[in-house]
Each structure stands twice: as structure tokens, then as C-alpha cells.
Design a protein around this motif. Structure first.
Motif, PDB file in Angstrom:
ATOM      1  N   ILE A  79       0.857  -1.186   0.000  1.00 56.55           N
ATOM      2  CA  ILE A  79       0.000   0.000   0.000  1.00 56.55           C
ATOM      3  C   ILE A  79       0.889   1.230   0.000  1.00 56.55           C
ATOM      4  N   MET A  80       0.515   2.226  -0.814  1.00 60.20           N
ATOM      5  CA  MET A  80       1.264   3.482  -0.811  1.00 60.20           C
ATOM      6  C   MET A  80       0.316   4.618  -0.455  1.00 60.20           C
ATOM      7  N   THR A  81       0.830   5.558   0.349  1.00 61.09           N
ATOM      8  CA  THR A  81       0.060   6.731   0.679  1.00 61.09           C
ATOM      9  C   THR A  81       0.996   7.925   0.759  1.00 61.09           C
ATOM     10  N   ILE A  82       0.464   9.060   1.214  1.00 61.46           N
ATOM     11  CA  ILE A  82       1.274  10.284   1.277  1.00 61.46           C
ATOM     12  C   ILE A  82       1.109  10.902   2.658  1.00 61.46           C
ATOM     13  N   GLU A  83       2.224  11.419   3.199  1.00 63.97           N
ATOM     14  CA  GLU A  83       2.114  12.002   4.535  1.00 63.97           C
ATOM     15  C   GLU A  83       1.341  13.315   4.479  1.00 63.97           C
ATOM     16  N   ALA A  84       0.682  13.748   5.543  1.00 69.06           N
ATOM     17  CA  ALA A  84       0.631  13.045   6.801  1.00 69.06           C
ATOM     18  C   ALA A  84      -0.694  12.290   6.961  1.00 69.06           C
ATOM     19  N   SER A  85      -1.780  12.880   6.432  1.00 66.12           N
ATOM     20  CA  SER A  85      -3.074  12.328   6.852  1.00 66.12           C
ATOM     21  C   SER A  85      -3.424  10.983   6.223  1.00 66.12           C
ATOM     22  N   GLY A  86      -2.719  10.574   5.186  1.00 67.58           N
ATOM     23  CA  GLY A  86      -3.007   9.250   4.627  1.00 67.58           C
ATOM     24  C   GLY A  86      -2.461   8.105   5.470  1.00 67.58           C
ATOM     25  N   ILE A  87      -1.464   8.421   6.305  1.00 70.07           N
ATOM     26  CA  ILE A  87      -0.703   7.333   6.940  1.00 70.07           C
ATOM     27  C   ILE A  87      -1.549   6.491   7.894  1.00 70.07           C
ATOM     28  N   GLY A  88      -2.310   7.163   8.754  1.00 68.14           N
ATOM     29  CA  GLY A  88      -3.103   6.419   9.741  1.00 68.14           C
ATOM     30  C   GLY A  88      -4.086   5.490   9.054  1.00 68.14           C
ATOM     31  N   ILE A  89      -4.789   6.012   8.067  1.00 70.08           N
ATOM     32  CA  ILE A  89      -5.781   5.199   7.346  1.00 70.08           C
ATOM     33  C   ILE A  89      -5.078   4.020   6.663  1.00 70.08           C
ATOM     34  N   ALA A  90      -3.977   4.331   5.965  1.00 72.51           N
ATOM     35  CA  ALA A  90      -3.281   3.284   5.210  1.00 72.51           C
ATOM     36  C   ALA A  90      -2.811   2.154   6.126  1.00 72.51           C
ATOM     37  N   CYS A  91      -2.350   2.500   7.317  1.00 74.03           N
ATOM     38  CA  CYS A  91      -1.829   1.466   8.224  1.00 74.03           C
ATOM     39  C   CYS A  91      -2.929   0.511   8.672  1.00 74.03           C
ATOM     40  N   ILE A  92      -4.093   1.053   8.989  1.00 74.54           N
ATOM     41  CA  ILE A  92      -5.193   0.188   9.438  1.00 74.54           C
ATOM     42  C   ILE A  92      -5.732  -0.623   8.254  1.00 74.54           C
ATOM     43  N   VAL A  93      -5.832   0.029   7.091  1.00 78.63           N
ATOM     44  CA  VAL A  93      -6.295  -0.682   5.893  1.00 78.63           C
ATOM     45  C   VAL A  93      -5.333  -1.831   5.570  1.00 78.63           C
ATOM     46  N   ALA A  94      -4.041  -1.571   5.729  1.00 79.66           N
ATOM     47  CA  ALA A  94      -3.024  -2.582   5.387  1.00 79.66           C
ATOM     48  C   ALA A  94      -3.175  -3.849   6.209  1.00 79.66           C
ATOM     49  N   GLN A  95      -3.702  -3.721   7.423  1.00 76.66           N
ATOM     50  CA  GLN A  95      -3.895  -4.916   8.245  1.00 76.66           C
ATOM     51  C   GLN A  95      -4.902  -5.865   7.597  1.00 76.66           C
ATOM     52  N   HIS A  96      -5.842  -5.309   6.850  1.00 74.75           N
ATOM     53  CA  HIS A  96      -6.844  -6.150   6.189  1.00 74.75           C
ATOM     54  C   HIS A  96      -6.273  -6.833   4.952  1.00 74.75           C
ATOM     55  N   PHE A  97      -5.204  -6.262   4.397  1.00 68.24           N
ATOM     56  CA  PHE A  97      -4.597  -6.842   3.199  1.00 68.24           C
ATOM     57  C   PHE A  97      -3.339  -7.652   3.533  1.00 68.24           C
ATOM     58  N   GLY A  98      -2.826  -7.468   4.763  1.00 71.60           N
ATOM     59  CA  GLY A  98      -1.618  -8.188   5.167  1.00 71.60           C
ATOM     60  C   GLY A  98      -0.395  -7.781   4.369  1.00 71.60           C
ATOM     61  N   VAL A  99      -0.279  -6.488   4.060  1.00 69.44           N
ATOM     62  CA  VAL A  99       0.850  -5.992   3.253  1.00 69.44           C
ATOM     63  C   VAL A  99       1.487  -4.782   3.945  1.00 69.44           C
ATOM     64  N   PRO A 100       2.736  -4.445   3.585  1.00 70.82           N
ATOM     65  CA  PRO A 100       3.368  -3.260   4.172  1.00 70.82           C
ATOM     66  C   PRO A 100       2.857  -1.956   3.567  1.00 70.82           C
ATOM     67  N   VAL A 101       3.130  -0.870   4.276  1.00 71.83           N
ATOM     68  CA  VAL A 101       2.753   0.473   3.802  1.00 71.83           C
ATOM     69  C   VAL A 101       4.021   1.271   3.543  1.00 71.83           C
ATOM     70  N   VAL A 102       4.083   1.938   2.422  1.00 69.72           N
ATOM     71  CA  VAL A 102       5.151   2.909   2.215  1.00 69.72           C
ATOM     72  C   VAL A 102       4.480   4.259   1.994  1.00 69.72           C
ATOM     73  N   PHE A 103       4.953   5.277   2.710  1.00 67.19           N
ATOM     74  CA  PHE A 103       4.342   6.586   2.501  1.00 67.19           C
ATOM     75  C   PHE A 103       5.331   7.534   1.854  1.00 67.19           C
ATOM     76  N   ALA A 104       4.814   8.334   0.927  1.00 63.95           N
ATOM     77  CA  ALA A 104       5.637   9.336   0.267  1.00 63.95           C
ATOM     78  C   ALA A 104       5.868  10.487   1.235  1.00 63.95           C
ATOM     79  N   LYS A 105       7.115  10.968   1.280  1.00 64.00           N
ATOM     80  CA  LYS A 105       7.461  12.089   2.160  1.00 64.00           C
ATOM     81  C   LYS A 105       7.377  13.392   1.389  1.00 64.00           C
ATOM     82  N   LYS A 106       7.123  14.467   2.129  1.00 65.20           N
ATOM     83  CA  LYS A 106       7.015  15.771   1.476  1.00 65.20           C
ATOM     84  C   LYS A 106       8.250  16.635   1.686  1.00 65.20           C
TER      85      LYS A 106
END
Ligand code: 5GP
Length: 193
Positions: free
Chosen positions: A54-81
Motif C-alpha cells: 500500500i502506498m500513501t502520502i504524509e501526513a493524513s493518509g498514513i493512519g488510514i493506510a496502516c489500518i487498511v493494510a492490516q486487512h490486506f496483510g501488506v506493508p505500507v510505504v508513505f511518500a514524504k514531502k
């Protein structure tokens, strides 16, 4: 109305300038049980789609992406600004115009964390004009990886991003699509899904 639309009606605040404030539950204080329900719903909507990151962008995407990732069983990488000394080695960089801050940012991802062959689900809190998404999509493509899908919490359907991204052929799923909102009367309407 679905669970997210109900929550927006209950706790969202409509601001002048087409800004919807959802800081009570989504992007300042965060309701993790709501995020969990969003994760379940994205998992259902992307059933059968192969996703390994899962990929997202900081900051506000990170929290959502992390919880969503638990349902997919995959890591999260977030783009930095912002560049920082902790960001070393080669990087993918894209320019992104910020809707909320009215400026241009770079979004940066280390080349170590996106690889050719990755099948990436992009997750973000809002879709307005689609600039943030375009930046993330270009990074995924630069890496030779594939955008397997895009999951958005709140799409502002009266702005151009959703149409543009769907026209490009991406599988875009937004949990709530706002069709109109008015700060003066404090009313909001959603597109039927
Ligand atoms: P876009 O790049 O699609 O124009 O805007 C997406 C980004 O802008 C999102 O990541 C989100 O952080 C921010 N954004 C856009 N519209 C709104 C809004 O109405 N409310 C909030 N809180 N953030 C927004």
C-alpha cells in the motif's frame, strides 16, 4: 447512507472554499474503529485484485493506510514531502500541487521501497483535483511497478480529480463521494453508490 457518509454528516464541518473538515475523526483525531471498517470495505471492494503493497502520502493518509493494510496483510510505504538526512540513497521524486496549502510540494519515495513488479494499492484521505494521486501514480510508474487500485476515503465529486483518474483507466474506489456541499446552510449531499 453508508457508515462513512453518516459520520461525515454527524461530525464533518463544511468550510467556505469547498473544504470539508473531518479532523474530529479522520485526519487529526482519528477514529480507529472507523478506519477498521474502512479497511474491511476496501478489502471487499478490491476482492480478487492482487496487491502486495500500500502506498500513501504524509501526513493524513498514513493512519488510514496502516489500518487498511492490516486487512490486506501488506506493508505500507508513505511518500514524504520533505527531504531529510534520514532519506538517503536514490529516490523517486514527483511534483504535487497542494489543494489545502495552495503550494507545490515534492513527494519523495526511496527507490528501495518500490520495485518493478510491485502491485500497489494507493490509499488517501481525500480526492479533490487529483494532484496528490498523480504524483503517487507517477512514482509507481517510474519504479516499473503497477497501480493495482486506488482507495479514497472522501472524494469531492464536484472537483475534477475523480473523473480524470477514472478516465485514465484506474480502478478508483471512494467510500464517500460528495456531490455538493454548502457552508452557509451546512448541507452536504452524496452520490448514490
Ligand atoms: P488533490 O491533490 O486531489 O487536489 O487534493 C488531495 C489532498 O488535499 C488530500 O491529500 C487532502 O489532504 C487535501 N484535501 C483536499 N480537499 C480537502 C478537503 O476538503 N478537506 C481536507 N481536510 N483536506 C483536503
Amino acid at each position: 447512507m453508508n457508515f462513512l457518509e453518516e459520520r461525515i454528516v454527524k461530525d464533518g464541518v463544511i468550510k467556505p472554499g469547498n473544504v470539508l473538515k473531518v479532523d474530529k475523526f479522520l485526519n487529526h483525531q482519528m477514529d480507529i474503529e472507523l478506519f477498521n471498517e474502512m479497511g474491511r470495505e476496501f478489502k471487499r471492494r478490491f476482492e480478487g485484485v492482487e496487491i502486495n503493497k500500500i502506498m500513501t502520502i504524509e501526513a493524513s493518509g498514513i493512519g488510514i493506510a496502516c489500518i487498511v493494510a492490516q486487512h490486506f496483510g501488506v506493508p505500507v510505504v508513505f511518500a514524504k514531502k520533505t527531504q531529510s538526512i534520514n532519506l538517503d540513497g536514490e529516490m523517486y521524486i514527483a511534483e504535487v500541487e497542494s489543494f489545502t496549502h495552495k503550494c507545490t510540494n515534492q513527494v519523495i519515495v526511496s527507490k528501495k521501497f518500490v520495485n518493478p513488479g510491485d502491485k500497489i494499492l494507493i490509499i488517501d484521505d481525500f480526492l479533490a483535483n487529483g494532484c496528490a494521486l498523480q504524483g503517487l501514480i507517477s512514482i509507481v510508474h517510474d519504479a516499473g511497478a503497477k497501480v493495482a487500485g486506488i482507495g479514497i476515503a472522501i472524494e469531492k465529486g464536484f472537483q475534477s480529480g475523480g473523473k480524470m483518474i477514472r478516465n485514465l483507466g484506474f480502478k478508483l474506489e471512494s467510500l464517500a463521494i460528495v456531490s455538493s456541499m454548502d457552508a452557509e446552510s451546512n448541507t452536504i449531499e452524496f452520490m448514490p453508490q
